[in-house]
Motif scaffolding. Structure first.
Motif, mmCIF file in Angstrom:
data_model
loop_
_atom_site.group_PDB
_atom_site.id
_atom_site.type_symbol
_atom_site.label_atom_id
_atom_site.label_comp_id
_atom_site.label_asym_id
_atom_site.label_seq_id
_atom_site.Cartn_x
_atom_site.Cartn_y
_atom_site.Cartn_z
ATOM 1 N N LYS A 88 48.692 50.246 72.205
ATOM 2 C CA LYS A 88 48.882 51.971 72.101
ATOM 3 C C LYS A 88 48.407 52.229 70.520
ATOM 4 C CE LYS A 88 52.259 52.145 75.655
ATOM 5 N NZ LYS A 88 53.687 52.471 76.173
ATOM 6 N N LYS A 89 47.253 52.411 70.547
ATOM 7 C CA LYS A 89 46.685 53.298 69.292
ATOM 8 C C LYS A 89 47.241 52.498 67.911
ATOM 9 C CE LYS A 89 46.901 57.676 71.367
ATOM 10 N NZ LYS A 89 47.319 59.334 71.167
ATOM 11 N N CYS A 90 47.175 51.186 68.027
ATOM 12 C CA CYS A 90 47.529 50.432 66.995
ATOM 13 C C CYS A 90 46.155 50.010 66.075
ATOM 14 C CB CYS A 90 48.266 49.231 67.155
ATOM 15 S SG CYS A 90 47.502 48.137 68.742
ATOM 16 N N ILE A 91 46.373 49.309 64.863
ATOM 17 C CA ILE A 91 45.260 48.760 64.038
ATOM 18 C C ILE A 91 45.083 47.158 64.001
ATOM 19 C CG2 ILE A 91 43.882 48.913 61.996
ATOM 20 C CD1 ILE A 91 43.951 51.487 63.646
ATOM 21 N N LEU A 92 44.259 46.461 64.396
ATOM 22 C CA LEU A 92 44.473 45.176 64.387
ATOM 23 C C LEU A 92 43.455 44.536 63.492
ATOM 24 C CD1 LEU A 92 44.992 44.384 68.290
ATOM 25 C CD2 LEU A 92 46.602 44.615 66.616
#
Length: 254
Positions: free
Chosen positions: A114-118
């Protein structure tokens, strides 16, 4: 030996990259975009009923894209569901950095990003596993669920994971009581990490761990068990509370 003229020319004036199934060439000031055959990063089988949903701006979605920049998804089971929600005002290249891989070995798994940065993120899932990563969270680590059914991992909003963090939802191999033959190391609670937690470099989090919101975990710690307090720093092997009544911010120290 120095580089040849041709090598220098290629490095400066010629570039080639892949995006959305296209080869993009640049020679001097000219660009050529050409449809080309590249290895599929997401391979689906109609018989296995595996699905990836990419949610983009304005709630629009793309079902089963064949290519997502910097992300490879491998389905080795059936009836699995991956849903990826792009951060607001961002591109896929902003959400996935480096090399990110998701491998689902078992059946009936569900993953919500959900709208994260990996960044250089590795996730392995098996056997009806559930994983959810909340909005605004940034991660560079290795997460693993294996061999046990019904495992879960839930990470809240606005968390920050440093590099080389490992989360193990299971021991992976059985330990038995010698007399009864019963398994004594089965996972029971899954792993849950609350909102706005900061996980330090090379932290290892093992099965049945629960962290409340606003927890800071010191580098190289081994975290296990349930921590029922918020706004704490934990560190060590095994990790223990070393300071209470703290807050943290992404802003650099100046």
């Amino acid at each position: 030996m120095g580089k040849s003229f041709l090598q220098k020319f290629c490095e400066i004036f010629y570039k080639k990259k892949y995006r959305d199934g296209y080869c993009i060439y640049r020679v001097l000031f000219f660009r050529l975009k050409k449809r080309c055959e590249t290895p599929k990063q997401i391979d689906y089988s109609k018989e296995e009923n595996n699905n990836t949903i990419l949610v983009i701006k304005n709630g629009k979605s793309i079902k089963n894209p064949q290519f997502i920049d910097n992300l490879q998804i491998t389905f080795l089971g059936k009836n699995n569901h991956v849903e990826i929600e792009l951060p607001d005002n961002s591109k896929l290249l902003d959400m996935f950095n480096g090399t990110n891989t998701i491998t689902i070995y078992g059946n009936d798994c569900k993953l919500l990003l959900k709208k994260c940065i990996l960044t250089n993120f590795v996730l392995n899932m098996q056997h009806n596993a559930y994983c959810e990563i909340g909005e605004g969270t940034t991660i560079g680590g290795y997460f693993h669920f294996a061999n046990e059914k019904d495992l879960s991992l839930k990470i809240g909003k606005n968390c920050m994971f440093s590099g080389e963090v490992a989360i193990w939802g299971t021991d992976g191999h059985i330990i038995k009581d010698k007399e009864s033959g019963q398994c004594i190391n089965k996972a029971t609670n899954g792993v849950a990490i609350g909102d706005h937690c900061w996980i330090g470099h090379r932290v290892t989090i093992i099965k049945n761990t629960i962290l409340q919101k606003d927890t800071i975990v010191g580098a190289c710690s081994l975290v296990k068990g349930q921590f029922n307090e918020s706004n704490i720093i934990i560190a060590g092997n095994p990790a223990k509370i070393i300071k209470r009544n703290v807050e943290w911010d992404r802003k650099p120290i100046v």
